[in-house]
Design a protein around this motif. Structure first.
Motif, PDB file in Angstrom:
ATOM      1  N   PHE A   5       4.751 -21.220  31.426  1.00 56.21           N
ATOM      2  CA  PHE A   5       3.874 -21.107  30.172  1.00 56.21           C
ATOM      3  C   PHE A   5       3.346 -22.523  29.700  1.00 56.21           C
ATOM      4  CE2 PHE A   5       2.720 -19.635  26.331  1.00 56.21           C
ATOM      5  CZ  PHE A   5       2.436 -18.236  26.508  1.00 56.21           C
ATOM      6  N   PRO A   6       2.289 -22.876  30.593  1.00 54.57           N
ATOM      7  CA  PRO A   6       1.896 -24.306  29.708  1.00 54.57           C
ATOM      8  C   PRO A   6       1.074 -24.272  28.517  1.00 54.57           C
ATOM      9  CG  PRO A   6       1.200 -23.817  32.235  1.00 54.57           C
ATOM     10  CD  PRO A   6       1.749 -22.715  31.827  1.00 54.57           C
ATOM     11  N   ILE A   7       0.808 -25.493  27.707  1.00 50.28           N
ATOM     12  CA  ILE A   7       0.217 -25.217  26.697  1.00 50.28           C
ATOM     13  C   ILE A   7      -0.855 -26.348  26.381  1.00 50.28           C
ATOM     14  CG2 ILE A   7       0.521 -25.113  24.064  1.00 50.28           C
ATOM     15  CD1 ILE A   7       3.474 -24.212  24.377  1.00 50.28           C
ATOM     16  N   ALA A   8      -1.867 -26.252  26.053  1.00 47.78           N
ATOM     17  CA  ALA A   8      -2.945 -27.169  25.729  1.00 47.78           C
ATOM     18  C   ALA A   8      -2.729 -27.652  24.287  1.00 47.78           C
ATOM     19  CB  ALA A   8      -4.296 -26.717  26.000  1.00 47.78           C
ATOM     20  N   PHE A   9      -2.913 -29.162  23.849  1.00 51.29           N
ATOM     21  CA  PHE A   9      -2.928 -29.423  22.737  1.00 51.29           C
ATOM     22  C   PHE A   9      -3.973 -30.558  22.414  1.00 51.29           C
ATOM     23  CE2 PHE A   9       1.565 -28.502  23.732  1.00 51.29           C
ATOM     24  CZ  PHE A   9       2.216 -28.178  22.674  1.00 51.29           C
ATOM     25  N   SER A  10      -4.458 -30.490  21.132  1.00 56.55           N
ATOM     26  CA  SER A  10      -5.208 -31.560  20.740  1.00 56.55           C
ATOM     27  C   SER A  10      -4.723 -32.572  19.887  1.00 56.55           C
ATOM     28  CB  SER A  10      -6.709 -31.113  20.327  1.00 56.55           C
ATOM     29  OG  SER A  10      -6.433 -30.468  19.134  1.00 56.55           O
TER      30      SER A  10
ATOM     31  N   ARG B 253       5.368 -32.398  27.885  1.00 52.01           N
ATOM     32  CA  ARG B 253       6.016 -32.009  29.160  1.00 52.01           C
ATOM     33  C   ARG B 253       5.035 -31.850  30.223  1.00 52.01           C
ATOM     34  NH1 ARG B 253       9.345 -32.182  25.714  1.00 52.01           N
ATOM     35  NH2 ARG B 253      11.040 -30.401  24.994  1.00 52.01           N
ATOM     36  N   PRO B 254       5.484 -32.193  31.439  1.00 48.43           N
ATOM     37  CA  PRO B 254       4.329 -32.416  32.702  1.00 48.43           C
ATOM     38  C   PRO B 254       3.723 -31.263  32.864  1.00 48.43           C
ATOM     39  CG  PRO B 254       6.758 -32.139  33.299  1.00 48.43           C
ATOM     40  CD  PRO B 254       6.950 -32.407  31.871  1.00 48.43           C
ATOM     41  N   GLN B 255       4.048 -29.881  32.527  1.00 48.19           N
ATOM     42  CA  GLN B 255       3.468 -28.843  32.697  1.00 48.19           C
ATOM     43  C   GLN B 255       2.095 -28.555  31.495  1.00 48.19           C
ATOM     44  OE1 GLN B 255       6.390 -28.776  31.849  1.00 48.19           O
ATOM     45  NE2 GLN B 255       6.791 -27.178  30.318  1.00 48.19           N
TER      46      GLN B 255
ATOM     47  N   LYS C 201     -13.337 -27.828  25.270  1.00 52.69           N
ATOM     48  CA  LYS C 201     -14.013 -28.051  26.338  1.00 52.69           C
ATOM     49  C   LYS C 201     -13.490 -28.847  27.620  1.00 52.69           C
ATOM     50  CE  LYS C 201     -18.820 -29.273  27.901  1.00 52.69           C
ATOM     51  NZ  LYS C 201     -19.893 -29.980  27.673  1.00 52.69           N
ATOM     52  N   GLU C 202     -12.823 -29.903  27.304  1.00 47.88           N
ATOM     53  CA  GLU C 202     -12.284 -30.662  28.099  1.00 47.88           C
ATOM     54  C   GLU C 202     -10.985 -30.285  28.700  1.00 47.88           C
ATOM     55  OE1 GLU C 202     -13.335 -33.445  29.667  1.00 47.88           O
ATOM     56  OE2 GLU C 202     -15.187 -33.334  28.602  1.00 47.88           O
ATOM     57  N   LEU C 203     -10.146 -29.534  27.924  1.00 47.75           N
ATOM     58  CA  LEU C 203      -8.929 -28.886  28.309  1.00 47.75           C
ATOM     59  C   LEU C 203      -9.419 -27.743  29.185  1.00 47.75           C
ATOM     60  CD1 LEU C 203      -7.018 -29.148  24.988  1.00 47.75           C
ATOM     61  CD2 LEU C 203      -6.303 -30.166  26.963  1.00 47.75           C
ATOM     62  N   TRP C 204     -10.281 -27.046  28.929  1.00 53.43           N
ATOM     63  CA  TRP C 204     -10.691 -25.971  29.772  1.00 53.43           C
ATOM     64  C   TRP C 204     -11.161 -26.394  30.972  1.00 53.43           C
ATOM     65  CZ3 TRP C 204     -10.761 -20.630  28.834  1.00 53.43           C
ATOM     66  CH2 TRP C 204     -11.463 -19.890  29.915  1.00 53.43           C
TER      67      TRP C 204
ATOM     68  N   TRP D  83      -3.327 -23.117  31.488  1.00 55.46           N
ATOM     69  CA  TRP D  83      -2.480 -23.157  30.118  1.00 55.46           C
ATOM     70  C   TRP D  83      -2.990 -21.818  29.524  1.00 55.46           C
ATOM     71  CZ3 TRP D  83      -6.133 -22.903  26.581  1.00 55.46           C
ATOM     72  CH2 TRP D  83      -7.480 -23.516  26.732  1.00 55.46           C
ATOM     73  N   LYS D  84      -1.900 -21.367  28.699  1.00 57.24           N
ATOM     74  CA  LYS D  84      -2.205 -20.295  28.046  1.00 57.24           C
ATOM     75  C   LYS D  84      -2.550 -20.207  26.676  1.00 57.24           C
ATOM     76  CE  LYS D  84       0.874 -18.210  31.476  1.00 57.24           C
ATOM     77  NZ  LYS D  84       1.919 -17.107  31.862  1.00 57.24           N
ATOM     78  N   TYR D  85      -2.147 -21.177  25.869  1.00 58.64           N
ATOM     79  CA  TYR D  85      -2.355 -21.112  24.429  1.00 58.64           C
ATOM     80  C   TYR D  85      -3.219 -22.764  24.133  1.00 58.64           C
ATOM     81  CZ  TYR D  85      -0.890 -16.762  22.316  1.00 58.64           C
ATOM     82  OH  TYR D  85      -0.956 -15.545  21.731  1.00 58.64           O
ATOM     83  N   PHE D  86      -3.807 -22.705  23.045  1.00 59.56           N
ATOM     84  CA  PHE D  86      -4.304 -23.959  22.599  1.00 59.56           C
ATOM     85  C   PHE D  86      -3.778 -23.946  21.228  1.00 59.56           C
ATOM     86  CE2 PHE D  86      -7.292 -26.159  19.955  1.00 59.56           C
ATOM     87  CZ  PHE D  86      -7.472 -27.378  20.346  1.00 59.56           C
TER      88      PHE D  86
END
Length: 523
Positions: free
Chosen positions: A222-227, A246-248, A302-305, A311-314
């Motif tokens: 369950f990777p997560i994307a953060f700004s 976390r590395p994922q 945009k960059e994370l996409w 990743w599943k949530y931002f």
């Protein structure tokens, strides 16, 4: 009882397998301290990891376990410290290793993650259900620590959080006041320190205590994307990154164009040590109430996409915030969200004058007032980036005031648009039907134990007991030079919970989050 319940669920008869309790060797060794007193007829009491003999705390005279560095007085990895129970912060004194807090470690704590054949949900609070959901990687060595605090030669004790998520934290007001009155100036790390430390990335990652393993299968999957939108205080932003790293997962950092170039270079050097952390080369001069508050998050989306399809949530953050949940707890909460989005929204309390200049929104959309802080699923980000209606709404918000408090909230509360995870009910955030869990943020509705700046509570040490009990995901906000011990203790609390998860304490109950109105009433 847990083992008996597990055996009832899994018939291992006539098989080469069995279910047994498993403890690290050093724990079994310390438990031998019980044998002598019991033979002598003394009363013994074990409260979590604290042993009392005839009512007095037992203080071992032996040296630390061999895999720890006894010269550095590394704490006992099984003893909860920080806000878990009683926190004793002592600098400049030699204290037994079992009582020394994580915050005074000069080196990382090495925790051995042991493989387990079966786990029981919620520690057998209900009928045990056996699962391999969180089987650890056998013999993987995890290093983490909270970096050494610059604290005066004075003991600061805080009675509070007991180490369990449903505990009541009252706080010792006398000791909190003593912490508040401690006036030693803290020397924070500067950009040039980070530029120097990151010349050797392996050493930087180790010495700063980054967790370089996914730890559990549920986190791995369950990777997560953060700004992270920052403009000042590089150490505070780096410690936030460390707490959530976390590395994922994936991390996009935007440094305000007004910010000194040395901070940008320092953050860039930090990011260069990780494959999943990047600093945006495009920088905005972020001004309150304008599109520049929204554009950095859109650019990071945009960059994370483009960086990953996994990743599943931002989640968007600022450099002055901090998590109230561990990564494991956060993942369990997002699983309970089941694709719903956690955004504030109101029409009744909206500042409609913000929209008058722009006229009516396009596509029969109803404008909604919300907060800039969001937790949204990947489909929401897809809609923002690729749906023409989202682009049209964005152009409309360019003519409004405080577009960051309008754009995301409006998308999430107009279900006719079909935004994934959007809310189907009446767009009115409250504490019962549709609570806003993304942030603990005080605009004046509670007593602030820190100070108020433009109506927002800047968190102080006295706010810690409430934060320890809060079900919110992140807290806003901290000032680096204001009540730094509050930040230290919260950091240590999250580190302690994370450590407990490493050692197999997976008792976090996320069922509450699945009952929330925005989860039950989503597209």
């Amino acid at each position: 009882m847990c083992i008996n319940n597990a055996l009832k669920r899994v018939d291992l008869r006539r098989s080469p397998y069995n279910v047994t309790e498993q403890y690290p060797a050093e724990v079994l060794e310390r438990r031998k301290a019980l044998e002598g007193p019991r033979r002598d007829g003394k009363s013994t009491l074990l409260v979590r990891d604290n042993l009392f003999i005839d009512g007095r705390p037992f203080m071992p005279t032996s040296t630390p376990p061999p895999h720890l560095d006894s010269d550095e007085n590394v704490p006992d990895v099984d003893k909860p410290v920080g806000m878990c129970g009683k926190l004793t912060i002592v600098a400049g004194h030699s204290v037994p290793y079992v009582d020394k807090p994580v915050g005074l470690c000069k080196n990382s704590i090495s925790l051995q993650i042991y493989s387990r054949v079966v786990k029981t949900d919620l520690f057998c609070k209900n009928d045990a259900s056996v699962s391999t959901h969180d089987v650890r990687e056998q013999s993987h060595l995890i290093n983490f620590h909270v970096n050494e605090y610059n604290i005066t030669d004075e003991a600061l004790e805080m009675i509070g959080y007991t180490g369990k998520n449903n505990s009541t934290s009252l706080g010792d007001k006398t000791e909190i006041k003593r912490a508040d009155n401690t006036t030693q100036v803290r020397n924070f790390l500067q950009p040039q320190n980070y530029s120097a430390m990151t010349k050797n990335c392996s050493n930087f990652i180790h010495e700063r205590g980054y967790i370089d393993h996914h730890l559990t299968e549920v986190e791995r999957d369950f990777p997560i994307a953060f700004s992270i939108i920052m403009f000042t205080d590089i150490e505070q932003s780096e410690r936030l990154l460390r707490a959530i790293y976390r590395p994922q997962n994936y991390y996009c950092i935007h440094v305000d164009s007004k910010t000194n170039q040395t901070i940008y270079d320092g953050m860039s050097s930090i990011a260069s040590c990780f494959d999943n952390v990047f600093v945006m080369s495009t920088r905005f001069d972020v001004q309150w109430g304008t599109m520049t508050n929204l554009e950095p998050d859109l650019l990071c989306m945009k960059e994370l996409w483009n960086k990953s399809t996994l990743w599943k949530y931002f989640i968007n953050l600022t450099g002055q915030e901090f998590p109230l949940r561990t990564n494991y707890e956060l993942v369990r909460i997002l699983e309970a969200y089941n694709g719903s989005n956690d955004l504030e929204g109101t029409l009744k309390r909206a500042n409609r004058d913000r929209w008058e200049k722009a006229g009516s929104p396009p596509h029969n959309i109803t404008a909604i007032k919300g907060a800039a802080h969001i937790v949204v699923n990947r489909g929401f980000v897809d809609f923002v980036l690729h749906d023409q209606r989202a682009h049209d709404l964005l152009n409309w918000t360019r003519q409004t005031y405080f577009p960051d408090e309008t754009y995301f909230a409006t998308l999430n509360h107009n279900p006719q648009l079909g935004v994934p995870g959007a809310y189907l009910g009446v767009p009115e955030t409250d504490d019962v039907l549709k609570p806003f869990m993304t942030r603990f943020k005080d605009w004046g509705e509670r007593e602030c134990h820190g100070k108020r700046v433009r109506a927002i509570c800047i968190i102080g040490t006295g706010d810690l007991p409430e934060l320890a009990q809060s079900k919110k995901l992140f807290v806003n906000k901290f000032h680096q030079n204001f009540h730094p011990y509050g930040y230290d203790c919260l950091e240590e609390l999250i580190a302690n919970r994370t450590r407990d998860i490493y050692l197999g304490d997976l008792a976090f109950d996320s069922r509450y989050y699945g009952t929330l109105g925005f989860v039950k009433n989503k597209i």
